[in-house]
Design an enzyme around this catalytic site. Structure first.
Site: not given
Ligand code: CU1
Length: 526
Positions: A143, A303, A78, A256, A258, A107
């Site tokens: 993940w 963090h 998921h 990632e 962001y 394009d």
């Molecule tokens: Cu983070």
């Protein structure tokens, strides 16, 4: 079709292939944008069905529907599919459709590479989904793929590493295309500081992708060699360090997040001015805030790791650097509110989703600030509070911005107006359903319910049942969205070229639907 296009067809060699060959061989940015968006929608229903299976198992304590290991496979897949198969492809679809229209380019810079960027994605998707049927099933370790668990899994773990390499390749090629298009192909007079915010946010996102995808590739390649070729990068028994994986992974993983939200900021920054009938408040500060968030995103990775046992100085550094990101993010929220202030507001579906974005994404931002505090995070690590936090930023943030953008631009893309009643029904069911699923998860997390488990203690039952009811409301209301999109493509009232009364910018000066070749109508900026 214009006369110029007919002339090409008469020569024969410019005639477009039809049927499946059209989609397999297309180099047109609009076709490729549509492919990305359809892929994203199919994956949304795939990963969404997994979420409903997860919520069904969690409706009651005890094991009802599935083996615990299958539950773990569902939570992992998921997450992987929502990130790499839904949010990122949807934003790339928007970039393909909108960046050339917004900057007056014919394009994308590299149309053939654009085709290849897209067609790698279904290959990776099939590899990920196919692993459910391999011996041992799909990846079950989350993940984030932490060792030592990830080093022990079956063959699907190797397949997942390969799929991630392919998706990374697709993202890097897409980013090269977007950067080159924006830097080299703007209409005369369209300087960088005149670009629409959506174009700015994607320019910065593309740099983030190029900087971080190789880091992820390195991390998973080290996993691959640890698993198959006797290296010990992350194996403590051989002198390696499993915590090093977390450092490398989150050096990719925080930028990632962001990547998953900056294009959303761009979409919202296009929509709010239109329905406020005012220019965006604080354009330059918006650009600088986006760039600041991107730069700061490389300084906060640990963090995610306060619980591994870090020196206090490191905890303080990562705590304060994380809190610092609230400053440019606050600038953005302030600018959106200030844009609406004293505007003549109307509340069509794109604006409703945009306003819900500002309110609900901010809730996710504040729970992020709570989690940024190291001592608090050590309490809340791996609880449902974290699940509540990132679903507020990714569902009512990233996903709602995608809905907002689809409602906003679909009339331009198809030439037809969508059904506003259906759109508003979709909006209200989504916003109510979303909050019923995810708000109780804050309480579950504060009460100590761990994430990624198929069973739980009795005292967590009520909030879990509420969350499951909300999940089905949210899930089934997405069928309304599917019906609305199909109906709009097929027919409906004709959309004007400007579509929205307050709309400004190059994209609205081309006809609706946008012509196959933008260069036939690309305007010049004075
Ligand atoms: Cu983070």
């Amino acid at each position: 079709m214009s006369d110029a296009a007919h002339a090409h067809d008469d020569h024969g060699h410019h005639a477009h292939p039809t049927g499946i060959m059209r989609w397999l061989t297309t180099t047109n940015h609009k076709d490729i944008g549509s492919l990305y968006l359809w892929f994203s929608l199919i994956m949304l229903f795939t990963a969404g069905s997994m979420a409903l299976l997860i919520r069904s198992e969690l409706f009651e304590p005890g094991m009802q529907l599935m083996h615990p290991d299958f539950f773990n496979q569902l939570t992992t897949m998921h997450g992987l599919i929502m990130i790499f198969g839904v949010i990122m492809p949807a934003f790339t679809g928007f970039a393909n459709w909108q960046v050339p229209l917004m900057i007056g380019a014919p394009d994308m810079a590299f149309p053939r590479m654009n085709n290849w960027s897209f067609w790698l994605l279904p290959v990776a998707g099939i590899m990920l989904l196919g692993s459910f049927w391999l011996p041992g099933g799909a990846v079950a370790g989350g993940w984030t793929m932490y060792p030592p668990l990830f080093i022990q899994g079956g063959v699907s773990y190797d397949l997942t590493i390969l799929a991630i390499h392919i998706m990374g390749l697709s993202s890097i090629m897409g980013s090269i295309n977007i950067i080159t298009t924006i830097l080299n192909m703007r209409a005369p007079g369209l300087t960088l500081m005149k670009m629409p915010m959506f174009v700015w946010t994607w320019l910065i996102t593309a740099y983030l992708l190029i900087a971080t995808m190789p880091v992820l590739a390195g991390a998973v390649t080290m996993l691959l060699t640890d698993r198959n070729f006797g290296t010990h990068f992350f194996n403590a028994a051989g002198g390696g360090d499993p915590v090093m994986f977390q450092h490398i992974f989150w050096f990719f993983g925080h930028p990632e997040v962001y990547i998953l939200i900056l294009p959303a900021f761009g979409i919202i920054s296009q929509i709010i001015p239109t329905f406020s009938r005012k220019p965006l408040f604080g354009y330059a500060s918006m650009v600088y805030a986006t760039a600041s968030i991107a730069i700061l995103s490389f300084t906060v990775w640990a963090h995610h790791m306060f619980a591994v046992g870090m020196p206090v100085a490191a905890q303080l550094f990562f705590m304060f650097s994380t809190m610092l990101i609230a400053v440019p993010t606050g600038v953005k929220v302030f600018n959106w509110v200030a844009t609406m202030w004293k505007g003549s507001l109307t509340f069509e579906t794109p604006m409703l989703f945009a306003i819900a974005f500002v309110c609900l994404f901010t809730i996710g931002g504040f729970s992020g600030l709570v989690l940024a505090m190291a001592p608090v995070d050590i309490q809340l690590q791996d609880t449902y509070y974290v699940v509540a936090h990132f679903h507020y930023v990714l569902v009512s943030g990233a996903l709602f911005s995608i809905f907002a953008g689809i409602y906003y631009w679909l009339p331009k893309w198809t030439g037809h107006m969508y059904n506003e009643t259906l759109g508003k029904t979709h909006f209200w069911l989504s916003v109510i359903g979303m909050n019923i699923v995810f708000f109780p998860m804050h309480f579950l997390g504060l009460a100590g319910m761990p994430r990624r488990i198929p069973d739980y203690a009795l005292q967590f039952t009520e909030f879990n049942q509420i969350a499951t009811v909300g999940a089905f409301i949210f899930g089934f209301s997405q069928l309304i969205f599917l019906v609305l999109v199909l109906k709009t493509i097929k027919g409906g009232a004709k959309a004007s070229d400007q579509v929205w009364e307050g709309a400004q910018g190059l994209e609205w000066t081309v006809p609706s639907p946008a012509p196959y070749h933008t260069f036939e109508t690309a305007p010049v900026v004075k």
